[in-house]
Design a protein around this motif. Structure first.
Motif, PDB file in Angstrom:
ATOM      1  N   GLU A  62      10.577  -0.719   3.204  1.00 30.72           N
ATOM      2  CA  GLU A  62      10.090  -1.631   4.228  1.00 30.72           C
ATOM      3  C   GLU A  62       9.670  -2.953   3.601  1.00 30.72           C
ATOM      4  OE1 GLU A  62       6.234  -1.909   7.162  1.00 30.72           O
ATOM      5  OE2 GLU A  62       7.089   0.066   6.763  1.00 30.72           O
ATOM      6  N   VAL A  63      10.031  -4.058   4.253  1.00 33.56           N
ATOM      7  CA  VAL A  63       9.613  -5.381   3.791  1.00 33.56           C
ATOM      8  C   VAL A  63       8.133  -5.531   4.113  1.00 33.56           C
ATOM      9  CG1 VAL A  63       9.907  -7.873   4.083  1.00 33.56           C
ATOM     10  CG2 VAL A  63      11.912  -6.366   4.123  1.00 33.56           C
ATOM     11  N   THR A  64       7.336  -5.768   3.062  1.00 31.97           N
ATOM     12  CA  THR A  64       5.898  -5.942   3.260  1.00 31.97           C
ATOM     13  C   THR A  64       5.482  -7.406   3.206  1.00 31.97           C
ATOM     14  OG1 THR A  64       5.425  -5.630   0.905  1.00 31.97           O
ATOM     15  CG2 THR A  64       5.353  -3.664   2.329  1.00 31.97           C
ATOM     16  N   ASP A  65       6.360  -8.268   2.680  1.00 32.20           N
ATOM     17  CA  ASP A  65       6.048  -9.695   2.605  1.00 32.20           C
ATOM     18  C   ASP A  65       7.319 -10.481   2.320  1.00 32.20           C
ATOM     19  OD1 ASP A  65       4.452 -11.955   2.722  1.00 32.20           O
ATOM     20  OD2 ASP A  65       3.482 -11.633   0.787  1.00 32.20           O
ATOM     21  N   MET A  78       9.178  -8.556  -0.627  1.00 27.75           N
ATOM     22  CA  MET A  78       8.513  -7.429  -1.272  1.00 27.75           C
ATOM     23  C   MET A  78       8.941  -6.185  -0.509  1.00 27.75           C
ATOM     24  SD  MET A  78       6.862  -8.848  -3.717  1.00 27.75           S
ATOM     25  CE  MET A  78       5.818  -7.528  -4.288  1.00 27.75           C
ATOM     26  N   VAL A  79       9.517  -5.206  -1.216  1.00 28.93           N
ATOM     27  CA  VAL A  79      10.026  -3.998  -0.574  1.00 28.93           C
ATOM     28  C   VAL A  79       9.222  -2.795  -1.068  1.00 28.93           C
ATOM     29  CG1 VAL A  79      12.029  -2.500  -0.246  1.00 28.93           C
ATOM     30  CG2 VAL A  79      12.334  -4.986  -0.337  1.00 28.93           C
ATOM     31  N   LYS A  80       8.606  -2.088  -0.116  1.00 27.93           N
ATOM     32  CA  LYS A  80       7.841  -0.883  -0.444  1.00 27.93           C
ATOM     33  C   LYS A  80       8.767   0.313  -0.281  1.00 27.93           C
ATOM     34  CE  LYS A  80       3.723   1.741   0.570  1.00 27.93           C
ATOM     35  NZ  LYS A  80       2.547   1.887   1.404  1.00 27.93           N
ATOM     36  N   THR A  95       6.361  -0.740  -4.938  1.00 32.15           N
ATOM     37  CA  THR A  95       6.603  -1.964  -4.183  1.00 32.15           C
ATOM     38  C   THR A  95       7.186  -2.950  -5.182  1.00 32.15           C
ATOM     39  OG1 THR A  95       4.793  -1.537  -2.657  1.00 32.15           O
ATOM     40  CG2 THR A  95       5.562  -3.814  -2.829  1.00 32.15           C
ATOM     41  N   LYS A 134       8.240  -9.120   7.930  1.00 31.19           N
ATOM     42  CA  LYS A 134       7.464  -7.929   7.581  1.00 31.19           C
ATOM     43  C   LYS A 134       7.834  -6.807   8.539  1.00 31.19           C
ATOM     44  CE  LYS A 134       3.416 -10.362   5.845  1.00 31.19           C
ATOM     45  NZ  LYS A 134       1.977 -10.590   5.993  1.00 31.19           N
ATOM     46  N   GLY A 135       7.964  -5.612   7.988  1.00 36.08           N
ATOM     47  CA  GLY A 135       8.288  -4.456   8.808  1.00 36.08           C
ATOM     48  C   GLY A 135       9.772  -4.134   8.866  1.00 36.08           C
ATOM     49  N   ARG A 142      13.246  -2.720   7.887  1.00 31.81           N
ATOM     50  CA  ARG A 142      13.722  -1.653   7.002  1.00 31.81           C
ATOM     51  C   ARG A 142      15.001  -2.165   6.353  1.00 31.81           C
ATOM     52  NH1 ARG A 142      10.538   2.155   5.555  1.00 31.81           N
ATOM     53  NH2 ARG A 142      12.377   3.336   5.020  1.00 31.81           N
TER      54      ARG A 142
END
Length: 147
Positions: A49-52, A68-70, A75, A94-95, A97
């Protein structure tokens, strides 16, 4: 006096012509930064998931847009490409996938991925070829040729 001015002009022109290859090599250095990491043992695929979404200043070697990919394990920053090119694509948020295929590198002692392909839903964004050659190199030229 005319001879002096003519000699001065010839000298200035010769200096400009001699320095042109130096400018060209300097620009190629940035290109090599994008291509250097790609090798048979460094390419991997991660999903998460993209967090930033981060815009990195031009003054660094990895300037451009990063996401940023968690993942399940970590991450990780993913370098996409230059701002002007990425802004012409569908924006990342953000959010989102994503599944990223790219070359794992270490930059400033931090692991990162230099993205080659990013898949989000039904969209596939091809950023680099299998050798790391960026899709945006010659992009403007090819767009004007196709129109």
């Amino acid at each position: 006096m005319k001879r002096y001015i003519t000699s001065l002009i010839v000298l200035v022109l010769a200096g400009m012509m001699a320095s042109t290859p130096l400018w060209a090599q300097r620009g190629m250095g940035k290109m090599q930064n994008y291509m250097r990491p790609f090798g048979p043992g460094t390419v991997e695929t991660v999903s998460g998931e993209v967090t930033d979404v981060v815009y990195v200043k031009k003054s660094t070697n990895m300037a451009g847009v990063h996401i940023m990919v968690k993942t399940d394990k970590e991450t990780i920053p993913v370098h996409l490409g230059p701002v002007w090119y990425i802004e012409k694509q569908q924006p990342f948020e953000k959010g989102d996938r994503v599944t990223v295929t790219g070359s794992r590198v270490t930059f400033n002692k931090v692991p990162a991925l230099v993205a080659s392909i990013v898949v989000r839903g039904e969209m596939t964004l091809q950023l680099r070829d299998k050798n790391g050659y960026p899709a945006w190199r010659g992009w403007r030229k090819s767009r004007t040729m196709n129109n």
